[in-house]
Design a protein around this motif. Sequence first.
Motif, mmCIF file in Angstrom:
data_model
loop_
_atom_site.group_PDB
_atom_site.id
_atom_site.type_symbol
_atom_site.label_atom_id
_atom_site.label_comp_id
_atom_site.label_asym_id
_atom_site.label_seq_id
_atom_site.Cartn_x
_atom_site.Cartn_y
_atom_site.Cartn_z
ATOM 1 N N LYS A 368 0.813 -1.215 0.000
ATOM 2 C CA LYS A 368 0.000 0.000 0.000
ATOM 3 C C LYS A 368 0.845 1.262 0.000
ATOM 4 N N THR A 369 2.136 1.082 0.028
ATOM 5 C CA THR A 369 2.989 2.238 0.242
ATOM 6 C C THR A 369 3.375 2.913 -1.063
ATOM 7 N N THR A 370 3.344 4.233 -1.019
ATOM 8 C CA THR A 370 3.911 4.993 -2.107
ATOM 9 C C THR A 370 5.247 5.554 -1.623
ATOM 10 N N VAL A 371 6.291 5.243 -2.356
ATOM 11 C CA VAL A 371 7.608 5.727 -1.961
ATOM 12 C C VAL A 371 7.948 6.938 -2.815
ATOM 13 N N VAL A 372 8.293 8.024 -2.157
ATOM 14 C CA VAL A 372 8.673 9.221 -2.884
ATOM 15 C C VAL A 372 10.131 9.524 -2.591
ATOM 16 N N VAL A 373 10.942 9.579 -3.620
ATOM 17 C CA VAL A 373 12.341 9.927 -3.433
ATOM 18 C C VAL A 373 12.550 11.325 -3.987
ATOM 19 N N LEU A 374 13.148 12.177 -3.179
ATOM 20 C CA LEU A 374 13.470 13.509 -3.644
ATOM 21 C C LEU A 374 14.980 13.618 -3.692
ATOM 22 N N GLY A 375 15.544 13.718 -4.870
ATOM 23 C CA GLY A 375 16.996 13.804 -4.931
ATOM 24 C C GLY A 375 17.488 13.876 -6.354
ATOM 25 N N ASP A 376 18.764 14.235 -6.517
ATOM 26 C CA ASP A 376 19.289 14.414 -7.865
ATOM 27 C C ASP A 376 19.948 13.151 -8.404
ATOM 28 N N GLY A 377 20.041 12.127 -7.573
ATOM 29 C CA GLY A 377 20.631 10.883 -8.050
ATOM 30 C C GLY A 377 22.122 10.976 -8.339
ATOM 31 N N ARG A 378 22.783 11.940 -7.740
ATOM 32 C CA ARG A 378 24.233 12.057 -7.951
ATOM 33 C C ARG A 378 24.957 11.343 -6.821
ATOM 34 N N THR A 379 25.653 10.283 -7.180
ATOM 35 C CA THR A 379 26.173 9.369 -6.167
ATOM 36 C C THR A 379 27.631 9.618 -5.821
ATOM 37 N N ASN A 380 28.230 10.633 -6.447
ATOM 38 C CA ASN A 380 29.664 10.854 -6.251
ATOM 39 C C ASN A 380 30.474 9.599 -6.596
ATOM 40 N N TYR A 381 30.072 8.904 -7.602
ATOM 41 C CA TYR A 381 30.750 7.714 -8.126
ATOM 42 C C TYR A 381 30.804 6.568 -7.147
ATOM 43 N N HIS A 382 29.939 6.613 -6.108
ATOM 44 C CA HIS A 382 29.848 5.433 -5.246
ATOM 45 C C HIS A 382 28.927 4.425 -5.908
ATOM 46 N N ASN A 383 28.900 3.247 -5.331
ATOM 47 C CA ASN A 383 27.996 2.222 -5.828
ATOM 48 C C ASN A 383 26.551 2.685 -5.636
ATOM 49 N N PRO A 384 25.761 2.758 -6.679
ATOM 50 C CA PRO A 384 24.395 3.286 -6.538
ATOM 51 C C PRO A 384 23.430 2.333 -5.854
ATOM 52 N N ARG A 385 23.800 1.093 -5.711
ATOM 53 C CA ARG A 385 22.900 0.099 -5.088
ATOM 54 C C ARG A 385 21.519 0.109 -5.742
ATOM 55 N N VAL A 386 21.536 -0.037 -7.029
ATOM 56 C CA VAL A 386 20.266 -0.055 -7.753
ATOM 57 C C VAL A 386 19.397 -1.214 -7.275
ATOM 58 N N ASP A 387 20.062 -2.268 -6.802
ATOM 59 C CA ASP A 387 19.309 -3.447 -6.370
ATOM 60 C C ASP A 387 18.327 -3.124 -5.246
ATOM 61 N N VAL A 388 18.720 -2.178 -4.367
ATOM 62 C CA VAL A 388 17.817 -1.819 -3.270
ATOM 63 C C VAL A 388 16.561 -1.164 -3.820
ATOM 64 N N LEU A 389 16.790 -0.243 -4.748
ATOM 65 C CA LEU A 389 15.636 0.440 -5.318
ATOM 66 C C LEU A 389 14.734 -0.562 -6.021
ATOM 67 N N LYS A 390 15.378 -1.543 -6.649
ATOM 68 C CA LYS A 390 14.600 -2.569 -7.327
ATOM 69 C C LYS A 390 13.716 -3.314 -6.335
ATOM 70 N N ARG A 391 14.297 -3.625 -5.184
ATOM 71 C CA ARG A 391 13.545 -4.342 -4.164
ATOM 72 C C ARG A 391 12.362 -3.481 -3.687
ATOM 73 N N VAL A 392 12.675 -2.219 -3.466
ATOM 74 C CA VAL A 392 11.621 -1.301 -3.047
ATOM 75 C C VAL A 392 10.525 -1.243 -4.106
ATOM 76 N N TYR A 393 10.973 -1.173 -5.338
ATOM 77 C CA TYR A 393 10.048 -1.088 -6.479
ATOM 78 C C TYR A 393 9.117 -2.287 -6.500
ATOM 79 N N GLU A 394 9.667 -3.437 -6.194
ATOM 80 C CA GLU A 394 8.854 -4.644 -6.236
ATOM 81 C C GLU A 394 7.852 -4.703 -5.089
#
Lengths: 447, 311
Positions: A368-394
Amino acid sequence: MLVEFLRAARRAGIAVSVAESIEAFAAIDLIGYDDRSTVKDALRLVIAKSDEERERFDECFERFFGMGPSGLGGAALLEFDPAAPLSPEMLEALLDSVLARILLDDDRAQLVRNLHAAAAEVDVASVRLFTQINQFARRILEAMGVEALDAAIGRLRGTGGSEGARIADFLEERRQAVAELARDLVERRLAASGGGEADRMHDEFLKDARLVNVDRRDLLRMRVLVRAMGRRMASRYGRTRTHAKRGHLDVRRTLRRSVSFDGVPFRTYWKRRKIEKPRIVLLCDVSGSCAPLAHFLLLFAYSLSEAFSDIRSFAFATSLIEVSEILEKESIDDAIAAIMRSIGFQSSDYGRALGTFDRDFIDTVDRKTTVVVLGDGRTNYHNPRVDVLKRVYERARRVVWLNPEHRVAWGMDDSEMLRYLPYTHVARVCNRLRHLEDVVSELVKAR
Amino acid sequence: MTEVARPDIGSIEAVENGLIGANYICNRQTATAIYLAHHLRKPVLVEGPAGVGKTELARATAQYLGLPLVRMQCYEGLDESKALYEWKYGKQLLYTQILKDTYGESLRGITSMAVALEKIADFDDVFFSEQFLEARPLLAALRQPHGAVLLVDEIDKSDQEFEAFLLEILSDYQVTIPEIGTISATVPPLVVLTSNDSRDLGDALKRRCLHLHIGYPDAKLEERIVDVRVPGVERRLREQVVAFVQKMRTFELKKLPSVSETIDWARALVLLHVTELDADSVRDTLNILLKYETDIDSMKRHVSSIVTAVN
């Protein structure tokens, strides 16, 4: 007079309907114009419908009916003493000019009446721009018969000798004062009528201004706007939670209730559908690159948390912390200051922040949750951990990403926006107040 | 029935004095509102923080005008069967039983359905009639022979649907019952609605009302109120109490003490035979003024400094 005032009130941002105008007239009919404060009370009761409008009303009323400090009875009117007796010829010269008589008699009440009558005659309420002030003031003076006065002064100077000259001087001085009064009146009307419009234009401008460019002195105004927005969202959002679903009989309930009528199903009960309020999880980037914006985002988060009960807010830069409690408990300034103090202005590390979220708070996200991310997505060349967002997305119902940067900049340099993009339902550019409003109203609708 | 003369409501001062007669001290704005409401036949929507006397205003007005007070407390889920009318189901049931018997007799021997229906149509149908109507507050208020003061308390707690349903009553002082028709008020009641602002009211409702905002009173007014409501309070104590509360309202608290709390507190102090405020007695009775533990804790630190300030 009252019509003019209602017009001014409308322009000052108070919604005055026709019915209310009629009401206002009826009220004034009842109590008369005698007592200023009663008039004010009565009109306020009829017209102003909220705290905000009450404030505006008071302001507008004072502007409109007020006699500012430079109003009638200024020093210029009092100093001169026309003690000298008037000779019949002089009187003759003056008789032509009503205005001159009023001035000599020092009949202020009559003067004010004439002034207002003249103002009404030239429709001073239609003044919109300050460049029109002189023009309107002149027209008022003309309507008051200033030409006849000038002629009378001329005659006095020509035939009156020293005594006449003295009176002419006096009249001229007063004429000056009257001109001031007229000007003052126009200015006040302009303030009363034009002020609201100017404010509104300014507000509209602010809504469209880029959030990072907003001037410091506009911050306060902006804040009001953001909060108003939050409230509006909330009232639209928080409405009816149950909706009758006609046509489906709730058999159990009907039978249960029929017991008191000997089993006769007197009242029927229908199945109701519950509309669940979506839960919101807010992730807000407060790092250096987003800092100017973060202020507004937090502000917005604050007004949302004021409005919704079920909202969890997180702020992150290098690390991620939950800020729901701070936003709920503290006043707005303290809350934002506290958050910025604790983690603001660090460089952002989305990977680590998302990692923390995944470890500690992933349970807050469900169907039931809507996740809102506010940000520019600039990671300073660190690992973005896209997998976490994917999990959240699912897990989540929706993932909304609001990015202050323009679309063109997404994916450039250290921006990992394009890699995050597949795991969002909606990704939007959001750097104006209007964007924010659009997004939220969409959030509200999509349930 | 003879018309009972209403008290003279010829001027705002009359209202003010009348309300004082009913133990209600108000400012001119409030008196103006009642005066206008009476003459313009408009409902008054009273807003303001809890405990400043919104409900009390309705009560005092009713007492002043000598009219019955019909009170309706709003809450979520309130619907017209609780607010307006309901059918007396039991009696209706009984009625149908009787009807059945009578019909049975008069229809005996008739074999054709069409004739039977015709016969039934000849009977009076009183199944839905005023006799079986159970009047709830709104209808009761409309039916009062000399008018009434109708208090719709905490309208903001009710649902939006209910608000819409109120509109007819507020603007025309009539209600429509589908089965019967429209019932108009004998004498339009004076309607007072109160709201604590827990949600925004609809524009339609707002438009129909006079808007009265009652805030916290200033020291002078509050002293007068305490004087009237708490008999036996010494002048000195009264001044101190009011000054203390006024001072307290300048602090950041979850719930600021309201007039009703001031009155309660003054009463308590009188009961405890306190004649002069001191820090100890304040600390002991602080829970009357403040309703939150955190508020009490944060105020305790300031008590002695405020007490010295007001002394």
